[in-house]
Design a protein around this motif. Structure first.
Motif, PDB file in Angstrom:
ATOM      1  N   THR A  10       5.217  -3.981   5.456  1.00  0.00           N
ATOM      2  CA  THR A  10       6.511  -4.417   5.969  1.00  0.00           C
ATOM      3  C   THR A  10       7.547  -4.446   4.850  1.00  0.00           C
ATOM      4  O   THR A  10       8.687  -3.976   5.027  1.00  0.00           O
ATOM      5  N   ILE A  11       7.177  -4.985   3.697  1.00  0.00           N
ATOM      6  CA  ILE A  11       8.084  -5.051   2.555  1.00  0.00           C
ATOM      7  C   ILE A  11       8.526  -3.649   2.133  1.00  0.00           C
ATOM      8  O   ILE A  11       9.715  -3.385   1.916  1.00  0.00           O
ATOM      9  N   ASP A  12       7.575  -2.731   2.028  1.00  0.00           N
ATOM     10  CA  ASP A  12       7.908  -1.365   1.617  1.00  0.00           C
ATOM     11  C   ASP A  12       8.812  -0.683   2.631  1.00  0.00           C
ATOM     12  O   ASP A  12       9.713   0.084   2.264  1.00  0.00           O
ATOM     13  N   THR A  13       8.567  -0.950   3.929  1.00  0.00           N
ATOM     14  CA  THR A  13       9.388  -0.345   4.976  1.00  0.00           C
ATOM     15  C   THR A  13      10.818  -0.867   4.915  1.00  0.00           C
ATOM     16  O   THR A  13      11.779  -0.105   5.045  1.00  0.00           O
ATOM     17  N   LYS A  14      10.983  -2.169   4.718  1.00  0.00           N
ATOM     18  CA  LYS A  14      12.336  -2.734   4.606  1.00  0.00           C
ATOM     19  C   LYS A  14      13.067  -2.131   3.402  1.00  0.00           C
ATOM     20  O   LYS A  14      14.281  -1.897   3.446  1.00  0.00           O
ATOM     21  N   TYR A  15      12.321  -1.867   2.330  1.00  0.00           N
ATOM     22  CA  TYR A  15      12.961  -1.322   1.126  1.00  0.00           C
ATOM     23  C   TYR A  15      13.446   0.110   1.331  1.00  0.00           C
ATOM     24  O   TYR A  15      14.290   0.594   0.563  1.00  0.00           O
TER      25      TYR A  15
END
Length: 214
Positions: free
Chosen positions: A83-88
């Motif tokens: 999720t963190i990587d996708t938001k970035y």
């Protein structure tokens, strides 16, 4: 909706309505975009890696705003790290003049703030390095009042019908974007005072009896 209302103090704004945060939803909204608009705001939703990257390639945004990264859609993302990587992906795909705005009240957001190498700002209820903060937050039967503090500017007294400290955090982020786009603290304060309740989101319902309905 918060950012749209604030920016409308100075600009003609088109924003994706409701939950039009998919490629189709954004495309349908863009059909209404014309030369009279100054600002286009696109909400970007995601359920798996690559979704945000695809949307940013459609929109080519100059400003990216991250309210936070939480445990939503873990059934499709598989992990909070995904999720963190996708938001970035939003910040990886900003255009060459891209500016990032991050919540100081969310630990995962602050992680991505540190990861981003471009022009960037933190905003929220707490944080010494914030561009925008809020103080003296109070809630009553009419909504909330607080002082909006923009670094280097005099504090502005604000009121809103929105409820919950999370709403004030989001207002701080929107105010930071508005300030960097060119609104004065006074214009931002007026915009905040004109924000309407979002339907079915802690909506304060007026009535002619001595009852508070949320």
């Amino acid at each position: 909706e918060i950012l749209k209302t604030i920016l409308s103090q100075k600009f003609r704004v088109l924003a994706t309505p409701a939950s039009y945060n998919t490629p189709l939803g954004i495309a349908l909204t863009v059909k209404n975009l014309d030369s009279t608009h100054d600002v286009f705001i696109a909400e970007m939703g995601a359920r798996s890696k690559g979704d945000i990257a695809a949307l940013t390639k459609m929109v080519n945004p100059t400003y990216g705003v991250l309210t936070g990264v939480n445990n939503q859609h873990l059934e499709s993302f598989g992990s909070i790290e995904n999720t963190i990587d996708t938001k970035y992906e939003l910040f990886e795909n900003l255009n060459t003049d891209g500016v990032g705005f991050f919540s100081s009240d969310n630990e995962n957001s602050k992680l991505l703030f540190d990861r981003f190498d471009g022009e960037k700002y933190l905003s929220g209820l707490k944080g010494e390095d914030n561009l925008v903060t809020a103080s003296d937050v109070k809630t009553d039967v009419h909504g909330m009042t607080f002082t909006l503090n923009i670094k280097g500017e005099r504090g502005v007294k604000c009121s809103t019908v929105l409820l919950g400290t999370h709403s004030v955090k989001n207002i701080c982020l929107a105010a930071a974007v508005a300030y960097k786009i060119g609104l004065t603290p006074k214009e931002i304060g007026l915009g905040i005072n004109r924000i309407q309740s979002i339907g079915h989101r802690l909506e304060l319902m007026p009535n002619n009896k001595n009852i508070v309905i949320i």
